[in-house]
Design an enzyme around this catalytic site. Structure first.
Site: not given
Ligand code: 5GP
Ligand code: ZN
Length: 145
Positions: A133, A118, A131
């Site tokens: 996924h 993303n 990151h």
């Molecule tokens: P994005 O929304 O930026 O593509 O993905 C961020 C991801 O990080 C989300 O899927 C969310 O669930 C995950 N995430 C957010 N905070 C934490 C955390 O403290 N620990 C872990 N393991 N994942 C997290």
């Protein structure tokens, strides 16, 4: 590549390094103190780590969207995948290779999996440390939501 083009590219690289010097080889200390994923990479914030590499670390997403949902990150802080690509030191290749290794270890490489970056708020990026996924273990539809 034409020699003039190569010289121009080298000059551009040198200028970028003055503005944003890379860490010396073997030192991966580009961290941002308020960054959640820098904290996880440093072991300061707990996470369920599934792969612990020198430059890359993978851990389970705290809010999984599939039976396998792992995040693969570089230890160094890059805000998004484009920034990581422009670093040009093979780290993005390594990240993808490790993402595939995660899929193999999770048993989803043959059934199929997604690697998602993303990028930007409109695409749902909520953490500003790049990151990947890695999602799998359930049927997936297209287009994504
Ligand atoms: P994005 O929304 O930026 O593509 O993905 C961020 C991801 O990080 C989300 O899927 C969310 O669930 C995950 N995430 C957010 N905070 C934490 C955390 O403290 N620990 C872990 N393991 N994942 C997290
Ligand atoms: Zn970070």
């Amino acid at each position: 590549m034409h020699p003039c083009t190569r010289a121009r590219a080298a000059r551009g690289q040198a200028e970028r390094e003055v503005l944003d010097p890379p860490p010396p080889p073997g030192h991966y200390d580009r961290t941002v103190s308020e960054c959640l994923f820098c904290g996880i990479a440093a072991g300061e914030i707990p996470a369920t780590v599934v792969l612990d590499g020198k430059r890359v670390i993978a851990f389970r997403d705290v809010n999984p969207q599939a039976s396998t949902h792992v995040l693969v990150i570089p230890r160094d802080h890059y805000p998004n995948v484009a920034a990581l690509a422009s670093a040009g030191d093979g780290l993005l290749d390594e990240l993808i290779t490790e993402a595939h290794q995660v899929a193999v270890a999770e048993g989803i490489a043959d059934s199929g999996y997604r690697i998602v970056f993303n990028t930007g708020p409109g695409a749902g990026q909520t953490v500003g440390h790049v990151h990947a996924h890695v999602l799998g273990g359930r049927p997936m539809t297209w287009p994504p939501g």
